[in-house]
Structure formats: C-alpha cells, structure tokens
Write a protein that holds these residues in place. Structure first.
Motif, PDB file in Angstrom:
ATOM      1  N   UNK A 179      13.702 -13.574  -7.110  1.00  0.00           N
ATOM      2  CA  UNK A 179      15.007 -13.766  -7.780  1.00  0.00           C
ATOM      3  C   UNK A 179      15.955 -12.633  -7.357  1.00  0.00           C
ATOM      4  N   UNK A 180      17.155 -12.981  -6.879  1.00  0.00           N
ATOM      5  CA  UNK A 180      18.025 -11.928  -6.339  1.00  0.00           C
ATOM      6  C   UNK A 180      18.448 -10.898  -7.397  1.00  0.00           C
ATOM      7  N   UNK A 181      18.640  -9.694  -6.914  1.00  0.00           N
ATOM      8  CA  UNK A 181      18.937  -8.545  -7.782  1.00  0.00           C
ATOM      9  C   UNK A 181      20.272  -8.658  -8.506  1.00  0.00           C
ATOM     10  N   UNK A 182      21.228  -9.389  -7.957  1.00  0.00           N
ATOM     11  CA  UNK A 182      22.526  -9.497  -8.644  1.00  0.00           C
ATOM     12  C   UNK A 182      22.403 -10.352  -9.905  1.00  0.00           C
ATOM     13  N   UNK A 183      21.265 -11.065 -10.041  1.00  0.00           N
ATOM     14  CA  UNK A 183      21.020 -11.816 -11.287  1.00  0.00           C
ATOM     15  C   UNK A 183      19.935 -11.149 -12.122  1.00  0.00           C
ATOM     16  N   UNK A 184      18.978 -10.500 -11.457  1.00  0.00           N
ATOM     17  CA  UNK A 184      17.875  -9.857 -12.180  1.00  0.00           C
ATOM     18  C   UNK A 184      17.587  -8.503 -11.526  1.00  0.00           C
ATOM     19  N   UNK A 185      18.119  -7.417 -12.101  1.00  0.00           N
ATOM     20  CA  UNK A 185      17.860  -6.105 -11.489  1.00  0.00           C
ATOM     21  C   UNK A 185      16.370  -5.790 -11.456  1.00  0.00           C
ATOM     22  N   UNK A 257      12.742 -10.613   1.446  1.00  0.00           N
ATOM     23  CA  UNK A 257      13.145  -9.359   2.098  1.00  0.00           C
ATOM     24  C   UNK A 257      14.312  -8.734   1.346  1.00  0.00           C
ATOM     25  N   UNK A 258      15.265  -9.582   0.978  1.00  0.00           N
ATOM     26  CA  UNK A 258      16.453  -9.077   0.291  1.00  0.00           C
ATOM     27  C   UNK A 258      16.055  -8.488  -1.066  1.00  0.00           C
ATOM     28  N   UNK A 259      15.185  -9.206  -1.793  1.00  0.00           N
ATOM     29  CA  UNK A 259      14.806  -8.763  -3.145  1.00  0.00           C
ATOM     30  C   UNK A 259      14.014  -7.463  -3.105  1.00  0.00           C
ATOM     31  N   UNK A 260      13.248  -7.265  -2.037  1.00  0.00           N
ATOM     32  CA  UNK A 260      12.421  -6.057  -2.002  1.00  0.00           C
ATOM     33  C   UNK A 260      13.143  -4.908  -1.298  1.00  0.00           C
ATOM     34  N   UNK A 261      14.434  -5.097  -1.033  1.00  0.00           N
ATOM     35  CA  UNK A 261      15.243  -3.971  -0.568  1.00  0.00           C
ATOM     36  C   UNK A 261      15.261  -3.763   0.929  1.00  0.00           C
ATOM     37  N   UNK A 262      14.725  -4.720   1.697  1.00  0.00           N
ATOM     38  CA  UNK A 262      14.833  -4.591   3.156  1.00  0.00           C
ATOM     39  C   UNK A 262      16.306  -4.638   3.535  1.00  0.00           C
ATOM     40  N   UNK A 263      16.649  -3.905   4.579  1.00  0.00           N
ATOM     41  CA  UNK A 263      18.054  -3.875   5.002  1.00  0.00           C
ATOM     42  C   UNK A 263      18.315  -5.097   5.890  1.00  0.00           C
ATOM     43  N   UNK A 264      18.606  -6.224   5.258  1.00  0.00           N
ATOM     44  CA  UNK A 264      18.814  -7.456   6.017  1.00  0.00           C
ATOM     45  C   UNK A 264      20.308  -7.574   6.334  1.00  0.00           C
ATOM     46  N   UNK A 265      20.639  -7.642   7.621  1.00  0.00           N
ATOM     47  CA  UNK A 265      22.062  -7.745   8.008  1.00  0.00           C
ATOM     48  C   UNK A 265      22.301  -9.068   8.712  1.00  0.00           C
ATOM     49  N   UNK A 266      23.339  -9.758   8.281  1.00  0.00           N
ATOM     50  CA  UNK A 266      23.745 -10.990   8.949  1.00  0.00           C
ATOM     51  C   UNK A 266      25.172 -10.798   9.435  1.00  0.00           C
ATOM     52  N   UNK A 267      25.556 -11.611  10.419  1.00  0.00           N
ATOM     53  CA  UNK A 267      26.939 -11.538  10.908  1.00  0.00           C
ATOM     54  C   UNK A 267      27.384 -12.950  11.248  1.00  0.00           C
TER      55      UNK A 267
END
Ligand code: FAD
Length: 451
Positions: A179-185, A257-267
C-alpha cells in the motif's frame, strides 16, 4: 445536526510531488464535534457494517468524553490494525454506509474518528492485551500480513504458542510491501505490526518461505495446527507479445519497490494497464516517481471499472488520464527496449462469466501510444503450487485456498486459511476478520481434538 467533519488534505499539486501522507487527520475540536453528531444507536448498524465488528458507538462515546486512549483500546479489542484500517478501509462502503441509513444528513466520519484516537494512542505507545495462560499447544501461521497477525494475536491471547513464518525480511505483508505511503505511512504500519508482535510474544521467523526454506511436512510435524495466510502472488499476465521487455513493469513489483523506499525514477509518459485499485495506486505512484504524464488504459468503460470511486477520483484529481474501451495488443520495441504500446479500441458485447459486458476489439482501431514505460496492473493471483503443498487442500475460485466460510477451515484436518489467499483479494479489514475467525476455530479445534 451539524456538518460532517472533513480532514485537511494536501492539494493535488503539492501531494504528487512526493510520498507524504495526503490526509492530515482531524484536529481535537473537529473530532469532539463530530463525535457529538453520533446518535449512539441501539443495535448500531455501523457495527454490523464493520467486518471486524468494531464497537463504533462505544469508541465514539469515549472519544466524546476525551478518553482517547480508552477509545483506541476499545477499537483494538476488535481490530489490532486500528490506525491502518482508519486510513485504508473503504469506510463509505462499510460502517459509514450503514450509518447513512440513520436520520443523519451525512454519515458520521467514523474512519476519521478512528484515525484520530488511534493516532493519539500511538503517540503514547500502543498497548495490547498480553498472552493468555499457556495451553501447551503450538500453532504455525504462514504469512505476516493482517490476516496472519490478527490470527496470531488472538491465538496468543488464548494462550497458544504461535510462530509466524514470513518469506520477506520485514513482517507486515502488504501493509509494509504494497500500500503506497501517501495513503499509509510506513510508521503507522510498523507501529501496529510491532505492537502485535511485542504484546503477544508471538515468535516471527522472517526470511523463511514455506515450500522453499521449510516444508509443509516439517510445519505439520512441529505444530498442532496451521493457519495459511500467504496473500496473493503477483501477477496475472496480459498474454501479449513483448511483456518481458525492459520498460514493461509489473505493478506489484513496482509498488513493492516504491513502498519499501527504493529510489524508483521514471521519466516521460507512462501507461498503466488495468482498472482496479492497484492500477490507481500504480498510476499515482508513477506520477510521484517522475512520470510527466500517466494514462490508464482500461478495456471496458468507467461504469465497469473495479477501482473504488474514491481511488479513481483521487487519481483523476492528480491529473492521471484515462483511456477507456482500449486494450493493448503488443508492446513495441526498438533496440530491445520498450518504445510504445500498440492498442486497439473495444466495444462492449454480451456479459461474460463475471456478469460484466465482454470487451470486443474494433477492427481498424489500432494505434500506438509512444511510451518508455508501461505498468501492467491487471490482477493478482494466488502463489502457484500453494494448494499442492498440503495434500488434500482444494483450490477454490481463481485457485484460492478453499475454506469453510464460518470457520476458515480447509478440508485438511488442523489446517485453516484466510485473507487474500482464501478470499481471492479483498481488504485489510476483511483479512483481519478472517484471521480472527480462524483463531476462534483453531482454538476450538485444539481444545476438542488435541487434548
Ligand atoms: C497496491 C495495493 C493497495 C491496496 N490498498 C488497499 C486499501 O487501500 N485498503 C484495503 O483495505 N486493502 C488494500 N489492499 C488489499 C490489502 O492489502 C490485502 O487485502 C491484505 O493485505 C491481505 O492480507 P493478507 O494477510 O491476506 O495478505 P498479505 O498482506 O499479502 O500478507 C501475506 C504475507 O505472506 C507472506 N508469504 C507469502 N507466501 C509465503 C510463504 N510461502 N511462506 C511464508 N510467507 C509467505 C508474504 O510475504 C506476505 O508478507 C491493497 C493491496 C494492494 C496490492
């Protein structure tokens, strides 16, 4: 009657720049005023609307008299994940939906009130009831998501020795890994997971996957009963050419990856394929990871989209675009990397087995959307091979673990199952409810059979 209290939230412009929690909670005066709107119904319908059976009027009454910690403890009697569920429950479809059947103009903001008291308690330290007098019985719980931990907590309270086996290095299941952090820290998820593990003295073995690091036979030999709650694995494949190209991401892995704090970059532009809640989370997360534009492709129309309305509106408010009645037929590559998604328009035909109208491709409507990244969010499936691990387990709809709905019992003696793996994917609060139900049935089984 007063108007319903509303939490402050970050504006779409601000929030999509990062993963800060969007909703900011109620202030004390708002919470007290909102609690005062409650009618404290006899046989309150909101309680029946909560799968975990939280005593809603009871906790609101305590809140109203400023007994915030007492209110939170009452909620945790029924649901140890009070702060998590206050944030992620579709309350408008559960407790608050039943509340709207009363004489109020607008339902009480139950989830916001629950969040308020859970957060107040969290500031002081969560305290859960400790383990019961030892029974000498041992239970194995497979998976430390909300189903597994709710079950483990109840069993420990009843005096059974519980060991949780978790494949990941961190316990918590999708609360921590999905669950993404912006909804569940993460702090909220970890505080509640930690409280369960500490208070109940439940042993957790992380990094141990059933079927790889420990066998079902070993688990059965060393425990009197087993609760299976391994959730769903990822991912249903789209089955179109090019799905394994670099640049084509699976939503589950991306969100993990996003939830566990990996630095995921998209462009650049990103397409997300799918119409469920996971697709909405993937789309909003893609924006936060740097995508300049995100387009969700869904093969049916808005009316058939399975995503909850609030998830859709949340994404739309952040500028996520939607192309309905469109389906991908091929991922296009250049030099071994994704450069686009070939799509075709659809129209809706006769209903299929799910009761929804079947999308039919419209010849001649092929078009290519040029993108460097596509995220496939078309559904999750149970972990392959799980049912075979314990001889005698039956596969239910969609290869879920078949259980008796009253007891969560499987056809294999002493083996119970619950959460997403058994219900095919639902909600955190449903997982909690099934974990609790299983604990009760396991306790009865241990007392009856394993004397
Ligand atoms: C992106 C996303 C967003 C969501 N948003 C919401 C929301 O807003 N609101 C809501 O109510 N629900 C939401 N859900 C659904 C909710 O997260 C699940 O319904 C809930 O977590 C299910 O709990 P569970 O305990 O059954 O499984 P999980 O939470 O999946 O936990 C299962 C655990 O078992 C472990 N495991 C798996 N196999 C093994 C094995 N062989 N051996 C040992 N351990 C194993 C896994 O590593 C995992 O930790 C969301 C789901 C996703 C994917």
């Amino acid at each position: 009657m007063g108007v319903r209290a509303r939490m402050q939230e970050l504006s779409p412009e601000v929030r999509k720049a990062g993963f800060d929690e969007v909703e900011r909670g109620l202030a004390i005066h708002q919470a007290i005023a909102e609690a005062s709107r409650c009618l404290f119904c006899h046989d309150a319908p909101c309680v029946a609307g909560c799968p975990a059976g939280v005593d809603v009027p009871g906790f609101i009454r305590r809140l109203k008299t400023r007994n915030f910690v007492g209110a939170a403890r009452l909620i945790r009697e029924a649901n140890v994940f009070a702060g998590v569920c206050a944030r992620v429950c579709p309350a408008e479809e559960l407790c608050e939906k039943r509340c709207s059947s009363t004489n109020l103009s607008e339902p009480i903001a139950i989830a916001a009130l629950q969040r308020f008291v859970a957060d107040e308690e969290m500031k002081r330290g969560i305290k859960l009831p400790g383990p019961g007098a030892p029974t000498g019985k041992k239970v194995a719980v497979i998976g430390s998501g909300p189903a597994g931990l709710a079950c483990a907590h109840e069993l420990a309270r009843l005096g059974h020795a519980v060991t949780v086996y978790e494949a990941e290095e961190r316990p918590g299941g999708l609360l921590v890994h999905g669950i993404p952090r912006y909804r569940l820290p993460l702090a909220v998820a970890e505080a509640e997971v930690g409280a369960v593990l500490q208070s109940s003295a439940v042993e957790v073995k992380t990094g141990v996957r059933l079927g790889r690091d420990v066998s079902a036979a070993d688990i059965r030999r060393s425990h009197d009963a087993v609760f299976l709650s391994p959730g769903l694995g990822y991912q249903s494949s789209l089955g179109v050419p090019g799905e394994d190209l670099p640049g084509v991401l699976q939503a589950g892995e991306f969100l993990r990856k996003v939830a566990t704090g990996d630095d995921v970059r998209l462009a650049g532009k990103v397409v997300v394929i799918g119409g469920g809640n996971v697709a909405m989370d993937a789309a909003c997360s893609a924006l936060r990871c740097g995508a300049s534009e995100v387009v969700v492709l869904y093969r049916r129309s808005r009316d058939e989209m399975p995503a909850w309305n609030r998830e859709y509106e949340f994404a739309a408010a952040e500028g996520v675009k939607f192309e309905f009645l469109t389906t991908p037929v091929r991922f296009v590559e250049d030099g071994g990397r994704l450069t686009g998604v070939e799509c075709v328009g659809t129209r809706l035909g006769e209903p299929d087995s799910s009761g929804r109208r079947r999308p039919e491709m419209i010849p001649g409507s092929e078009h290519i959307i040029e993108v460097p990244t596509a995220i496939v969010a078309t559904g999750q499936a149970p972990w392959p091979g799980l049912v075979e691990l314990f001889g005698g387990l039956a596969a239910g709809k969609g290869d879920t673990i078949e259980v008796c709905r009253e007891t969560q019992m499987t056809p294999v003696e002493g083996v119970f199952a619950g959460g997403d793996a058994a219900n095919g994917g639902a909600t955190v609060v449903q997982a909690v409810a099934e974990g609790k139900r299983a604990a009760k049935a396991i306790d009865a089984y241990l007392r009856r059979v394993c004397k």
